[in-house]
Design a protein around this motif. Structure first.
Motif, PDB file in Angstrom:
ATOM      1  N   ALA A  24       0.832  -1.205   0.000  1.00 26.75           N
ATOM      2  CA  ALA A  24       0.000   0.000   0.000  1.00 26.75           C
ATOM      3  C   ALA A  24       0.867   1.256   0.000  1.00 26.75           C
ATOM      4  O   ALA A  24       0.588   2.228  -0.716  1.00 26.75           O
ATOM      5  N   MET A  25       1.924   1.247   0.800  1.00 22.83           N
ATOM      6  CA  MET A  25       2.796   2.424   0.856  1.00 22.83           C
ATOM      7  C   MET A  25       3.594   2.580  -0.426  1.00 22.83           C
ATOM      8  O   MET A  25       3.843   3.709  -0.877  1.00 22.83           O
ATOM      9  N   ASP A  26       3.991   1.462  -1.028  1.00 20.43           N
ATOM     10  CA  ASP A  26       4.698   1.537  -2.310  1.00 20.43           C
ATOM     11  C   ASP A  26       3.791   2.145  -3.379  1.00 20.43           C
ATOM     12  O   ASP A  26       4.253   2.887  -4.250  1.00 20.43           O
ATOM     13  N   PHE A  27       2.494   1.843  -3.303  1.00 23.36           N
ATOM     14  CA  PHE A  27       1.556   2.438  -4.262  1.00 23.36           C
ATOM     15  C   PHE A  27       1.583   3.959  -4.173  1.00 23.36           C
ATOM     16  O   PHE A  27       1.596   4.653  -5.202  1.00 23.36           O
ATOM     17  N   TRP A  28       1.602   4.503  -2.981  1.00 20.11           N
ATOM     18  CA  TRP A  28       1.638   5.968  -2.840  1.00 20.11           C
ATOM     19  C   TRP A  28       2.988   6.533  -3.299  1.00 20.11           C
ATOM     20  O   TRP A  28       3.043   7.636  -3.817  1.00 20.11           O
ATOM     21  N   ALA A  59       0.327   7.632   5.773  1.00 20.59           N
ATOM     22  CA  ALA A  59      -0.012   6.297   6.278  1.00 20.59           C
ATOM     23  C   ALA A  59      -0.314   6.320   7.765  1.00 20.59           C
ATOM     24  O   ALA A  59      -1.202   5.598   8.238  1.00 20.59           O
ATOM     25  N   GLY A  60       0.423   7.147   8.502  1.00 21.37           N
ATOM     26  CA  GLY A  60       0.223   7.210   9.944  1.00 21.37           C
ATOM     27  C   GLY A  60       0.429   5.850  10.595  1.00 21.37           C
ATOM     28  O   GLY A  60       1.313   5.085  10.210  1.00 21.37           O
ATOM     29  N   ASP A  61      -0.415   5.554  11.562  1.00 22.83           N
ATOM     30  CA  ASP A  61      -0.304   4.282  12.281  1.00 22.83           C
ATOM     31  C   ASP A  61      -1.266   3.218  11.754  1.00 22.83           C
ATOM     32  O   ASP A  61      -1.451   2.178  12.389  1.00 22.83           O
ATOM     33  N   ASP A  62      -1.892   3.483  10.627  1.00 26.61           N
ATOM     34  CA  ASP A  62      -2.874   2.537  10.099  1.00 26.61           C
ATOM     35  C   ASP A  62      -2.215   1.213   9.699  1.00 26.61           C
ATOM     36  O   ASP A  62      -1.115   1.202   9.146  1.00 26.61           O
ATOM     37  N   ALA A  63      -2.923   0.130   9.959  1.00 24.61           N
ATOM     38  CA  ALA A  63      -2.451  -1.197   9.545  1.00 24.61           C
ATOM     39  C   ALA A  63      -2.663  -1.365   8.045  1.00 24.61           C
ATOM     40  O   ALA A  63      -3.326  -0.556   7.392  1.00 24.61           O
ATOM     41  N   GLY A  64      -2.075  -2.451   7.509  1.00 26.39           N
ATOM     42  CA  GLY A  64      -2.127  -2.661   6.064  1.00 26.39           C
ATOM     43  C   GLY A  64      -3.529  -2.690   5.497  1.00 26.39           C
ATOM     44  O   GLY A  64      -3.800  -2.086   4.454  1.00 26.39           O
ATOM     45  N   GLN A  65      -4.455  -3.395   6.156  1.00 25.87           N
ATOM     46  CA  GLN A  65      -5.817  -3.485   5.622  1.00 25.87           C
ATOM     47  C   GLN A  65      -6.496  -2.121   5.596  1.00 25.87           C
ATOM     48  O   GLN A  65      -7.220  -1.795   4.642  1.00 25.87           O
ATOM     49  N   ARG A  66      -6.266  -1.311   6.621  1.00 22.13           N
ATOM     50  CA  ARG A  66      -6.871   0.027   6.657  1.00 22.13           C
ATOM     51  C   ARG A  66      -6.298   0.894   5.530  1.00 22.13           C
ATOM     52  O   ARG A  66      -7.028   1.667   4.894  1.00 22.13           O
ATOM     53  N   LEU A  67      -5.010   0.763   5.244  1.00 20.44           N
ATOM     54  CA  LEU A  67      -4.424   1.525   4.137  1.00 20.44           C
ATOM     55  C   LEU A  67      -5.061   1.115   2.818  1.00 20.44           C
ATOM     56  O   LEU A  67      -5.384   1.959   1.968  1.00 20.44           O
ATOM     57  N   ARG A  96       4.638   5.450  -5.761  1.00 18.79           N
ATOM     58  CA  ARG A  96       4.652   5.361  -7.229  1.00 18.79           C
ATOM     59  C   ARG A  96       3.568   6.196  -7.896  1.00 18.79           C
ATOM     60  O   ARG A  96       3.609   6.380  -9.113  1.00 18.79           O
ATOM     61  N   ASN A  97       2.601   6.651  -7.126  1.00 19.82           N
ATOM     62  CA  ASN A  97       1.466   7.372  -7.707  1.00 19.82           C
ATOM     63  C   ASN A  97       1.272   8.702  -6.978  1.00 19.82           C
ATOM     64  O   ASN A  97       0.457   8.799  -6.042  1.00 19.82           O
ATOM     65  N   PRO A  98       1.975   9.746  -7.392  1.00 18.47           N
ATOM     66  CA  PRO A  98       1.906  11.019  -6.667  1.00 18.47           C
ATOM     67  C   PRO A  98       0.520  11.643  -6.657  1.00 18.47           C
ATOM     68  O   PRO A  98       0.209  12.406  -5.742  1.00 18.47           O
ATOM     69  N   ASP A  99      -0.322  11.331  -7.648  1.00 18.91           N
ATOM     70  CA  ASP A  99      -1.671  11.909  -7.648  1.00 18.91           C
ATOM     71  C   ASP A  99      -2.519  11.315  -6.518  1.00 18.91           C
ATOM     72  O   ASP A  99      -3.270  12.029  -5.841  1.00 18.91           O
ATOM     73  N   TYR A 100      -2.400  10.033  -6.275  1.00 21.12           N
ATOM     74  CA  TYR A 100      -3.126   9.410  -5.155  1.00 21.12           C
ATOM     75  C   TYR A 100      -2.573   9.908  -3.817  1.00 21.12           C
ATOM     76  O   TYR A 100      -3.318  10.084  -2.851  1.00 21.12           O
ATOM     77  N   LEU A 101      -1.268  10.140  -3.757  1.00 14.76           N
ATOM     78  CA  LEU A 101      -0.670  10.687  -2.534  1.00 14.76           C
ATOM     79  C   LEU A 101      -1.168  12.111  -2.301  1.00 14.76           C
ATOM     80  O   LEU A 101      -1.502  12.488  -1.170  1.00 14.76           O
ATOM     81  N   ALA A 102      -1.233  12.895  -3.373  1.00 13.73           N
ATOM     82  CA  ALA A 102      -1.733  14.270  -3.257  1.00 13.73           C
ATOM     83  C   ALA A 102      -3.178  14.275  -2.770  1.00 13.73           C
ATOM     84  O   ALA A 102      -3.567  15.119  -1.950  1.00 13.73           O
ATOM     85  N   ASP A 103      -3.977  13.340  -3.252  1.00  9.05           N
ATOM     86  CA  ASP A 103      -5.382  13.269  -2.829  1.00  9.05           C
ATOM     87  C   ASP A 103      -5.474  12.991  -1.326  1.00  9.05           C
ATOM     88  O   ASP A 103      -6.348  13.545  -0.645  1.00  9.05           O
TER      89      ASP A 103
END
Length: 233
Positions: free
Chosen positions: A56-60, A178-186, A62-69
């Motif tokens: 999930a973190m690797d996705f953000w 990402a904060g403290d969220d677990a993988g499923q929450r991300l 690699r995808n700056p638009d989703y991170l910006a959102d």
């Protein structure tokens, strides 16, 4: 960037190299990993204990638009400063984040790409190590990923590099989002985007930059109006 040009870019964009993938994993372990505990591999200094979270973190990354959102969402919720709207805009408009944009395909558990080759590269150089649990000869039940002290030292060197230092800066935004969220929450947060959720299995998840930019500018306009006293004279 228009939808047409995005599609063209996606078709023309070369795949990320194994080394680029390995660097992303290295900085994610360093910035987003938790301290190790008794029972962890000798020499490990940080750990990410869920592949779901790492993907999930690797996705953000690699995808700056989703991170910006996500930054816009956090500003909207009052969880981070309004100044991060400028950061979000730079993720959408500056050329460097776009150069690091590498789409990921969606599979049953969301965005996913095999980590084995990239992680093997880190293990070869003693920068990280992996622990699998489950019965030998069967599919692993859980993968835990560890950063070694050599890996930690390598990220310090990366931060000082004029080109590769981008990874160590970008991962700080990913860690904050990402904060403290677990993988499923991300993954659940990423599935809130219809484009992500509706991607057919095996296909790359499409960009959302125009929609995020529209949302961002609307929020900036709203905040500007409020700062001016709601438009009253």
């Amino acid at each position: 960037m228009t939808a047409t040009s995005e599609a063209a870019d996606a078709e023309e964009r070369p795949s990320a190299t194994r080394t680029q993938h390995a660097i992303r994993l290295l900085v994610l372990l360093s910035e987003c990993g938790e301290p190790t505990v008794d029972g962890d591999p000798v020499g490990a200094v940080r750990a990410v204990r869920s592949e779901l979270k790492l993907q999930a973190m690797d996705f953000w990354m690699r995808n700056p638009d989703y991170l910006a959102d996500q930054l816009v969402t956090l500003v909207e919720a009052g969880k981070i400063s309004d100044s991060f709207l400028d950061t979000a805009r730079s993720l959408l408009k500056d050329p460097e984040p776009d150069l690091r944009w590498y789409p990921m395909p969606r599979w049953f558990f969301g965005a996913y790409e095999q980590l084995d080759d990239a992680f093997a590269l880190l293990e070869t150089y003693g920068l990280a190590t992996l622990k699998r649990t489950g019965q030998p000869g069967r599919q692993s039940l859980r993968n835990q990923f560890y950063l070694t002290q050599n890996g930690a030292d390598a990220t310090v060197e990366l931060a000082a590099d004029p080109i590769l230092g981008w990874y160590t800066r970008q991962v700080k935004l990913v860690s904050m989002v990402a904060g403290d969220d677990a993988g499923q929450r991300l993954k659940d947060r990423q599935y809130e985007q219809a484009t992500y959720a509706n991607t057919e299995l095996g296909l790359d998840i499409a960009p959302i930059a125009p929609r995020v930019l529209e949302r961002l500018e609307a929020m900036r306009a709203l905040k500007s109006t409020r700062a001016d006293g709601g438009g009253r004279t």
